[in-house]
Write an enzyme that holds these catalytic residues in place. Structure first.
Site: not given
Length: 362
Positions: A165, A167, A188, A193, A235, A288
């Site tokens: 999760a 940032p 996380e 973080r 993610d 990404c």
């Protein structure tokens, strides 16, 4: 001291000066040689990087894509529904001219009107502020990230897991879609973080919101809660090539092996995510990265080798382009948004094997 002593001291000083002059060029040459060697090393890394992705995208597309990746990252603002919207409206005169992104996201998000994707100067929003009750008014992020949470098709009462999760931007986006009886578990592994993630959630939600559960597990071993969630967002940590191109020290760590190692971990995370979702529920796997090894190929391995049956849910979106198993948003084709890849997987049945599927396929 007599003249003889003075002369001898002057001679010694002259010899030292001459010696230092003679040494200086040697030092300069050594430094120049070291700098040249370092420059050669950096160029070799860049050439290997460029060749690696040129093989995937082809020469012509890669030339336009890498130039877009080098440009400043494009952001939008996602308005926080838990803050006082009247306070936000009073800030509008201090913000750049905005345009709604309602053509591809269903929650209030705004980009800079008349955005110039070819500029080399970053076009920034002012930092978010807190309203009168202490809740932050908006979150700044890439619109592609909002679209990935759109793909989850979150319903107000869903039980949602955000497996990696930090940032926190996608978690805040999920929360904009949840209702009073929905819930969100955010995970996380890194303590630093995770601490930052808690701060983000505390800043964007009313105090003591009981819908949120913050965890600190290894996502690859998330097997203690089978079929607990209606929707799971993964993610996944990835090569993040656009970030590397903007961070010289990070870029120097790149090698083709990096994407291979990332893909191995990403598959383990995806197996755990699928294990955690209910039959009929959705997993959105996203990165990404621009590497198919970390995107479609991970999904392909999950479909072929995973012990839990899944199917790809194919949809089209107003920005981006289709891949074999998902969708990718690349900045050269979307006026600066991205990169952001995601694939939507629906779990279609129970595990083919009673034992947990946490083995490495490789």
């Amino acid at each position: 001291m007599g003249e003889g002593g003075t002369d001898r001291r002057a001679e010694r000083l002259a010899r030292k000066i001459e010696a230092s002059k003679n040494k200086q060029p040697a030092k300069s040459k050594a430094k120049e040689k070291a700098q040249a060697k370092e420059q050669e090393r950096r160029e070799a890394i860049f050439n290997a990087f460029s060749n690696f992705y040129e093989q995937e995208y082809g020469h012509e597309r890669w030339q336009t894509l890498i130039e877009a990746l080098k440009k400043p990252v494009r952001h939008c603002i996602m308005v926080n529904k838990y803050s006082n919207t009247d306070d936000f409206k009073t800030r509008l005169p201090t913000l750049p001219e905005l345009e709604p992104l309602s053509s591809f996201v269903s929650i209030p998000c705004f980009g800079i009107a008349n955005y110039n994707a070819n500029t080399t100067e970053e076009q920034r929003f002012p930092p978010p502020q807190k309203d009168g009750t202490g809740i932050t008014d908006y979150y700044i992020l890439d619109a592609g990230s909002v679209l990935a949470t759109e793909a989850l098709d979150i319903q107000p009462d869903d039980r949602v897991l955000d497996l990696c999760a930090a940032p926190g931007g996608k978690s805040v986006s999920i929360l904009q879609r949840l209702g009073e009886y929905g819930s969100l578990t955010v995970n996380e592994l890194s303590p630093d973080r995770r601490r930052r993630l808690r701060q983000v959630l505390d800043g964007y939600l009313p105090p003591k919101d009981e819908r949120i559960n913050v965890m600190g597990k290894d996502g690859t071993k998330w097997y203690s809660e089978p079929e607990q969630y209606d929707k799971v967002l993964l993610d996944a940590p990835c090569s993040s090539e656009r970030h590397l191109l903007h961070d010289e020290k990070e870029f120097e760590q790149w090698s083709p092996k990096r994407t291979v190692h990332n893909a191995e971990r990403q598959l383990k995370l995806l197996k755990a995510a699928v294990h955690s979702v209910t039959v009929g529920g959705l997993v959105v796997y996203g990165t990404c990265s621009i590497s198919s090894a970390e995107n479609d190929k991970v999904v392909s391995k999950m479909i072929r080798k995973g012990k839990i049956p899944v199917e790809v849910v194919k949809k089209s979106w107003p920005i981006g382009e289709r891949t074999k198993y998902g969708w990718i948003i690349l900045p050269d084709m979307t006026d600066g948004w991205g990169p952001l890849y995601f694939s939507i997987l629906r779990r279609t049945g129970v595990s083919k094997n009673e034992e947990r599927d946490d083995e490495d396929d490789e």
